[in-house]
Scaffold this motif. Structure first.
Motif, short mmCIF file in Angstrom:
data_model
loop_
_atom_site.label_atom_id
_atom_site.label_comp_id
_atom_site.label_asym_id
_atom_site.label_seq_id
_atom_site.Cartn_x
_atom_site.Cartn_y
_atom_site.Cartn_z
N SER A 74 0.92 -0.89 0.05
CA SER A 74 0.34 -0.37 0.15
C SER A 74 0.24 1.08 0.07
O SER A 74 2.10 1.33 0.59
CB SER A 74 -0.62 0.14 1.36
OG SER A 74 -0.04 -0.54 2.40
N SER A 77 0.49 5.53 4.82
CA SER A 77 -0.19 6.32 4.55
C SER A 77 0.61 6.37 6.86
O SER A 77 1.04 5.85 7.33
CB SER A 77 -1.19 5.81 5.13
OG SER A 77 -1.07 4.32 5.40
N ALA A 96 -2.81 1.95 4.66
CA ALA A 96 -3.85 2.20 4.38
C ALA A 96 -4.67 3.38 5.17
O ALA A 96 -4.44 2.97 5.34
CB ALA A 96 -3.85 2.05 3.25
N THR A 97 -5.16 3.87 4.86
CA THR A 97 -5.88 4.97 5.55
C THR A 97 -7.09 4.34 5.73
O THR A 97 -7.49 4.33 6.50
CB THR A 97 -5.73 6.50 5.14
OG1 THR A 97 -5.34 6.77 4.26
CG2 THR A 97 -6.52 7.44 5.54
#
Ligand code: GDP
Length: 495
Positions: A74, A77, A96-97
């Motif tokens: 990913s 973040s 990932a957010t």
């Protein structure tokens, strides 16, 4: 004698810090760009994905079917405060957010753990080259791995070659590229097909392959199985002469004698001596003959039906390239203002790495980039398994035969003497045989102490393939039985 040298490339780019994090970050490189972004890749390099990329945490699935794993990373973040920072920093699959507020157990990092462990351990690969001398085997190996493995080679004259027997030589080189270490072993077969009488000249090659299997079998049946050196031959490049009309009898004999022991990849040598049309016709003829004689060369794994069209096309092209038409050269020449590896002729230059000139790049990519792991898997799962099963079968047969003989001897109360080792009394030998008999008669679910030990060892080593270990302990039992029978036979001889 094994030559051992170290070739290090890109060493200057290695990270200065000693931490594992930076080592891994360096090895894994930057995460791939988002979908739709073209990744630059080496010219002439197909975008084939690895045939045997990690297929699961520490395991491999069957050759056909199943997804070819693609580790996805990913984008950077923020890291969730509820989870400890993973050792992979921004490559953590949970970074990932949208994942930050979800609850996860965390096993999506398993592929990373496997990756990390195997990179630390390093890789090994054993390649055998076989074929008549002068077909360009050494030149091709040097071109493939950018090394000079044959510095000390002594070439024999015609007279010496008349009675020449096939020798087996081994060269080992440690290569490092972008932090990944590969121990490459090249097994050469000088003298193959050189003598006036070449009857069964493939035999020493077959014996060599069997010896490596035997050594591995002994090592993995022994007490210390942690540091086993794997010398099994993973692939054999078989060189076919460009000057004949297809396969020669010797080629057929060699491949038929070895196809059950090793992954054979046929190559059409010195392809620059043929026109493109001749190459095409020869390839078709050789493929037909391979089929006609029932030769089982290495089969590329089938690609999955859900793969994209481009991948499928590349896969098919690779299969259609058999036998790979190759050109080798260790000299760098200048072509169209570029310095390339090639062969300079009065009428022009043939470039080794130009896909329009030969299949060199296809072969190298197949061997190194896309199918190395599959070649190793097939060696382990098919060729070695065949050898192992055959071994266990014949050992069991021997033990049963011997037991029956001993039983007969005892029942008839006869004059056949039970063999005695020096310093060991008759009753002791008999006791030993009786004990072994008892062990064999035990029901399969009753574990002996030794078997329990092995099972415990396998639990200690976090062995997932528990069943295999139990099987192996039974097999160790067989080996022990065989040893006691051999001991008895040896004693008989001494007596
Ligand atoms: P080996 O005995 O099979 O190891 O063969 P070598 O690698 O020693 O090569 C024998 C000769 O063939 C040498 O003179 C090489 O320069 C030459 N040679 C090697 N590869 C090629 C090739 O692809 N094309 C041509 N035309 N000659 C080659």
């Amino acid at each position: 004698m094994a030559a051992h040298s170290t070739v290090s490339r890109d060493c200057e780019h290695l990270p200065k810090e000693d931490s594992e994090d930076s080592e891994l970050e360096h090895i894994m490189g930057r995460p791939p760009p988002p979908e739709g972004h073209n990744r630059p890749h080496t010219p002439g390099t197909p975008t084939l994905r690895p045939a045997a990329a990690p297929r699961g945490p520490g395991e491999h699935e069957s050759r056909t079917g199943g997804q070819r794993g693609r580790v996805e990373f990913s984008l950077p973040s923020p890291i969730s405060p509820s989870r400890p920072k993973s050792p992979w920093g921004r490559y953590d699959p949970y970074d990932a957010t949208e994942d930050q507020d979800k609850e996860y157990v965390g096993f999506a990092t398993l592929p990373n753990q496997v990756h990390r462990k195997s990179v630390k351990k390093g890789f090994d690969f054993t390649l055998m080259v076989a074929g008549e001398s002068g077909l360009g085997k050494s030149t091709l190996v040097n071109s493939l791995f950018l090394t000079d493995l044959y510095k000390d080679r002594k070439l024999l004259n015609a007279e010496e070659r008349i009675t020449q027997t096939v020798e087996i030589t081994k060269h080992t080189v440690d290569i490092e590229e972008k932090g990944v270490k590969l121990k490459l072993t090249i097994v050469d077969t000088p003298g193959f097909g050189d003598a006036v009488n070449n009857t069964e000249c493939w035999k020493s090659v077959a014996d060599y392959i069997d010896q490596q299997f035997e050594q591995y079998f002994r090592d993995e049946s022994g007490l210390n199985r942690k540091n086993i050196q794997d010398n099994r031959v993973h692939c054999c490049l078989y060189f076919i002469s460009p000057f004949g009309h297809g396969l020669r009898p010797l080629d057929v004999e060699f491949m038929k004698a070895l196809h059950e022991k090793v992954n054979i990849v046929p190559v059409l040598a010195k392809a620059d001596t043929l026109t493109p049309l001749e190459v095409k016709k020869k390839k078709i003829k050789i493929r037909e003959e391979i089929e006609q004689y029932g030769i089982k060369i290495y089969q590329f794994p089938d690609c999955d039906s859900d793969e994209d069209e481009e991948f499928k096309q590349q896969d098919q092209e690779l299969k259609d390239s058999i036998p790979f038409a190759v050109i080798g050269s260790n000299t760098v020449v200048e072509a169209k203002g570029k310095r390339v590896r090639g062969r300079l002729y009065p009428w022009g230059i043939v470039e080794v790495e130009n896909p329009a000139h030969c299949d060199f790049v296809k072969l190298r990519n197949m061997l190194v980039r896309t199918h190395m792991q599959d070649l190793k898997d097939v060696t382990r799962e098919t060729h070695y398994e065949n050898y192992r099963a055959h071994c266990i079968q014949s050992m069991t047969r021997m033990v049963v035969k011997e037991r029956n003989r001993n039983k007969l001897t005892r029942e008839s109360g006869t004059d056949f003497p039970i063999p005695t080792a020096p310093g060991v009394s008759d009753s002791e030998t008999e006791k030993l045989i009786r004990e072994k008999d008892e062990e064999v008669r035990q029901p399969p679910h009753t574990q002996t102490q030794e078997q329990e030990c092995v099972t415990q060892e396998c639990v200690d080593q976090e062995c997932v393939m528990h069943d295999e270990c139990v099987q192996e302990s039974v097999q160790e039992e067989c080996v022990m039985q065989e040893e006691s029978v051999q001991e008895a036979e040896h004693c008989a001889e001494l007596c």
